[in-house]
Design a protein around this motif. Structure first.
Motif, PDB file in Angstrom:
ATOM      1  N   ALA A 190     -10.744  32.841  43.413  1.00 53.92           N
ATOM      2  CA  ALA A 190     -10.057  34.058  42.951  1.00 53.92           C
ATOM      3  C   ALA A 190     -10.660  34.638  41.671  1.00 53.92           C
ATOM      4  O   ALA A 190      -9.943  34.998  40.731  1.00 53.92           O
ATOM      5  N   THR A 191     -11.980  34.753  41.633  1.00 50.57           N
ATOM      6  CA  THR A 191     -12.655  35.282  40.437  1.00 50.57           C
ATOM      7  C   THR A 191     -12.249  36.730  40.152  1.00 50.57           C
ATOM      8  O   THR A 191     -12.314  37.190  39.014  1.00 50.57           O
ATOM      9  N   PHE A 192     -11.771  37.430  41.180  1.00 46.94           N
ATOM     10  CA  PHE A 192     -11.328  38.826  40.986  1.00 46.94           C
ATOM     11  C   PHE A 192     -10.182  38.922  39.977  1.00 46.94           C
ATOM     12  O   PHE A 192      -9.919  39.982  39.435  1.00 46.94           O
ATOM     13  N   LEU A 193      -9.501  37.809  39.692  1.00 46.71           N
ATOM     14  CA  LEU A 193      -8.396  37.846  38.723  1.00 46.71           C
ATOM     15  C   LEU A 193      -8.867  38.310  37.340  1.00 46.71           C
ATOM     16  O   LEU A 193      -8.096  38.888  36.586  1.00 46.71           O
ATOM     17  N   HIS A 194     -10.182  38.093  37.037  1.00 50.01           N
ATOM     18  CA  HIS A 194     -10.734  38.558  35.752  1.00 50.01           C
ATOM     19  C   HIS A 194     -10.573  40.073  35.606  1.00 50.01           C
ATOM     20  O   HIS A 194     -10.641  40.592  34.509  1.00 50.01           O
ATOM     21  N   PHE A 195     -10.476  40.783  36.735  1.00 50.11           N
ATOM     22  CA  PHE A 195     -10.523  42.252  36.705  1.00 50.11           C
ATOM     23  C   PHE A 195      -9.179  42.867  37.096  1.00 50.11           C
ATOM     24  O   PHE A 195      -9.096  44.037  37.441  1.00 50.11           O
ATOM     25  N   LYS A 196      -8.156  42.054  36.993  1.00 47.00           N
ATOM     26  CA  LYS A 196      -6.826  42.435  37.466  1.00 47.00           C
ATOM     27  C   LYS A 196      -6.279  43.684  36.773  1.00 47.00           C
ATOM     28  O   LYS A 196      -5.499  44.435  37.351  1.00 47.00           O
ATOM     29  N   GLU A 197      -6.697  43.898  35.526  1.00 46.57           N
ATOM     30  CA  GLU A 197      -6.138  45.036  34.782  1.00 46.57           C
ATOM     31  C   GLU A 197      -6.954  46.314  34.955  1.00 46.57           C
ATOM     32  O   GLU A 197      -6.739  47.288  34.251  1.00 46.57           O
ATOM     33  N   THR A 198      -7.924  46.333  35.857  1.00 49.96           N
ATOM     34  CA  THR A 198      -8.747  47.533  36.064  1.00 49.96           C
ATOM     35  C   THR A 198      -8.151  48.377  37.198  1.00 49.96           C
ATOM     36  O   THR A 198      -7.172  47.981  37.829  1.00 49.96           O
ATOM     37  N   ASP A 199      -8.829  49.525  37.475  1.00 52.94           N
ATOM     38  CA  ASP A 199      -8.353  50.383  38.574  1.00 52.94           C
ATOM     39  C   ASP A 199      -9.053  50.068  39.891  1.00 52.94           C
ATOM     40  O   ASP A 199      -8.989  50.862  40.834  1.00 52.94           O
ATOM     41  N   LEU A 200      -9.749  48.932  39.945  1.00 49.62           N
ATOM     42  CA  LEU A 200     -10.523  48.616  41.155  1.00 49.62           C
ATOM     43  C   LEU A 200      -9.620  48.399  42.370  1.00 49.62           C
ATOM     44  O   LEU A 200      -8.468  47.971  42.236  1.00 49.62           O
ATOM     45  N   TYR A 201     -10.203  48.675  43.534  1.00 55.81           N
ATOM     46  CA  TYR A 201      -9.574  48.318  44.810  1.00 55.81           C
ATOM     47  C   TYR A 201     -10.221  47.049  45.322  1.00 55.81           C
ATOM     48  O   TYR A 201     -11.392  46.790  45.035  1.00 55.81           O
ATOM     49  N   ILE A 202      -9.480  46.282  46.094  1.00 56.75           N
ATOM     50  CA  ILE A 202     -10.077  45.091  46.722  1.00 56.75           C
ATOM     51  C   ILE A 202      -9.853  45.133  48.229  1.00 56.75           C
ATOM     52  O   ILE A 202      -8.783  45.539  48.697  1.00 56.75           O
ATOM     53  N   TYR A 203     -10.912  44.757  48.961  1.00 60.74           N
ATOM     54  CA  TYR A 203     -10.821  44.547  50.413  1.00 60.74           C
ATOM     55  C   TYR A 203     -11.226  43.099  50.616  1.00 60.74           C
ATOM     56  O   TYR A 203     -12.398  42.747  50.468  1.00 60.74           O
ATOM     57  N   TRP A 204     -10.267  42.239  50.899  1.00 67.57           N
ATOM     58  CA  TRP A 204     -10.492  40.791  50.907  1.00 67.57           C
ATOM     59  C   TRP A 204     -10.334  40.230  52.323  1.00 67.57           C
ATOM     60  O   TRP A 204      -9.487  40.708  53.098  1.00 67.57           O
ATOM     61  N   ALA A 217      -5.764  44.136  51.555  1.00 67.59           N
ATOM     62  CA  ALA A 217      -6.477  45.212  50.856  1.00 67.59           C
ATOM     63  C   ALA A 217      -5.498  46.034  50.038  1.00 67.59           C
ATOM     64  O   ALA A 217      -4.313  46.118  50.375  1.00 67.59           O
ATOM     65  N   GLY A 218      -6.011  46.634  48.956  1.00 69.98           N
ATOM     66  CA  GLY A 218      -5.175  47.523  48.149  1.00 69.98           C
ATOM     67  C   GLY A 218      -5.641  47.529  46.706  1.00 69.98           C
ATOM     68  O   GLY A 218      -6.662  46.912  46.369  1.00 69.98           O
ATOM     69  N   PRO A 219      -4.895  48.216  45.827  1.00 72.06           N
ATOM     70  CA  PRO A 219      -5.267  48.222  44.405  1.00 72.06           C
ATOM     71  C   PRO A 219      -5.217  46.791  43.861  1.00 72.06           C
ATOM     72  O   PRO A 219      -4.247  46.067  44.121  1.00 72.06           O
ATOM     73  N   LEU A 220      -6.248  46.408  43.122  1.00 71.61           N
ATOM     74  CA  LEU A 220      -6.349  45.027  42.635  1.00 71.61           C
ATOM     75  C   LEU A 220      -5.144  44.657  41.767  1.00 71.61           C
ATOM     76  O   LEU A 220      -4.638  43.532  41.842  1.00 71.61           O
ATOM     77  N   LYS A 221      -4.692  45.627  40.966  1.00 72.14           N
ATOM     78  CA  LYS A 221      -3.516  45.387  40.099  1.00 72.14           C
ATOM     79  C   LYS A 221      -2.337  44.873  40.913  1.00 72.14           C
ATOM     80  O   LYS A 221      -1.594  44.015  40.475  1.00 72.14           O
ATOM     81  N   GLU A 222      -2.177  45.453  42.112  1.00 73.97           N
ATOM     82  CA  GLU A 222      -1.013  45.085  42.943  1.00 73.97           C
ATOM     83  C   GLU A 222      -1.274  43.869  43.817  1.00 73.97           C
ATOM     84  O   GLU A 222      -0.344  43.171  44.201  1.00 73.97           O
ATOM     85  N   LYS A 223      -2.548  43.653  44.186  1.00 73.51           N
ATOM     86  CA  LYS A 223      -2.830  42.640  45.219  1.00 73.51           C
ATOM     87  C   LYS A 223      -3.408  41.330  44.686  1.00 73.51           C
ATOM     88  O   LYS A 223      -3.429  40.330  45.412  1.00 73.51           O
TER      89      LYS A 223
END
Ligand SMILES: C[S@@+](CC[C@H](N)C(=O)[O-])C[C@H]1O[C@@H](n2cnc3c(N)ncnc32)[C@H](O)[C@@H]1O
Length: 250
Positions: A190-204, A217-223
């Motif tokens: 779950a390295t994406f947790l480093h970027f949790k506060e950004t506006d990035l989207y994730i497709y996992w 999938a969805g906004p990283l903040k929410e997912k």
């Protein structure tokens, strides 16, 4: 000269095999398997066996298995360790390939495609450079990243965008503003947790192509938390996990 096929077999669904891969598998006398010890080993062996059963039901081949040496961790004497590891892999390949008769054909079955984070062709080039007589051919396969994009029904890039493919280890050292369209492999932590506060989207996606496949999938903040939890519960349930994802600016 001995001939070897390095065959991409797709990420996890035998239906993703190409006709060329099936033809190559049918021409093989000896399949070589070099696996790392550890979680997931049995599942990858089972996937390859399923692929073989579909492609070569008459099982007219021999199999040779070896255990891959563990890659040294970062730290003191890292470069020496890597030299040792590469030499060890060449030694194991030589030993395995000695099982091949002069007129026989060998085969390596590679998860996804051999061009993406797989060392097989590199080792064969190194052996050839040392004078080992071997002719090898690569057969492409569908990568986990293509499967990820297909499952989420997205292109890997939007118009005019570049794509970065990277590892979780390198992602952890990346500044958030440098991420625009980044595909991440070799994670499971779950390295994406480093970027949790950004506006990035994730497709996992995890276990792509397999029965256990999971997509979120969805906004990283929410997912981000939901995916991190899914990774932990899935690993606990299955005993292993393999995931890949795209981080993208909206
Ligand atoms: C050693 S790399 C091999 C990549 C492979 N050659 C390919 O073309 O996809 C292993 C990584 O690929 C990704 N991967 C491979 N198969 C996968 C699958 N079925 N589901 C999710 N990720 C997968 C994961 O990121 C995993 O850590």
């Amino acid at each position: 000269m001995k001939k070897v096929y390095v065959i991409g077999i797709g990420a996890g669904d035998p239906s993703d095999l190409t006709l060329r891969a099936i033809e190559a598998m049918r021409a093989v006398d000896v399949f070589f398997f070099m696996d790392k010890d550890g979680a997931g080993k049995e599942n990858l062996i089972a996937f390859r066996q399923e692929v073989l059963t579909r492609a070569v039901p008459e099982a007219s081949y021999r199999s040779v298995h070896a255990t891959s040496p563990e890659r040294p961790k970062d730290g003191r004497d890292y470069e020496k360790g890597i030299d040792w590891w590469r030499g060890e892999r060449r030694r194991i390949f030589r030993e395995m390939l000695s099982e091949l008769g002069p007129e026989e054909t060998g085969g390596f079955l590679i998860i996804g495609d051999p061009a993406l984070y797989d060392g097989t062709t590199q080792i064969l080039h190194e052996l050839a450079a040392e004078g080992f007589e071997i002719d090898f051919e690569v057969v492409t396969g569908i990568t986990s990243l293509q499967t990820l994009a297909a499952r989420h029904r997205i292109p890997l890039n939007r118009i005019g965008e570049e794509i970065t493919v990277t590892t979780a280890r390198l992602l952890a050292e990346t500044e958030p503003e440098k991420i625009s369209n980044t595909l991440v492999m070799l994670d499971g932590r779950a390295t994406f947790l480093h970027f949790k506060e950004t506006d990035l989207y994730i497709y996992w996606g995890a276990y792509l192509g397999m029965e256990e496949e999971i997509l979120i999938a969805g906004p990283l903040k929410e997912k981000a938390d939901e995916i991190a939890e899914t990774i932990e519960t899935s690993r606990a349930r299955q005993g292993w996990i393999m995931d890949a994802y795209l981080l993208r600016r909206p």
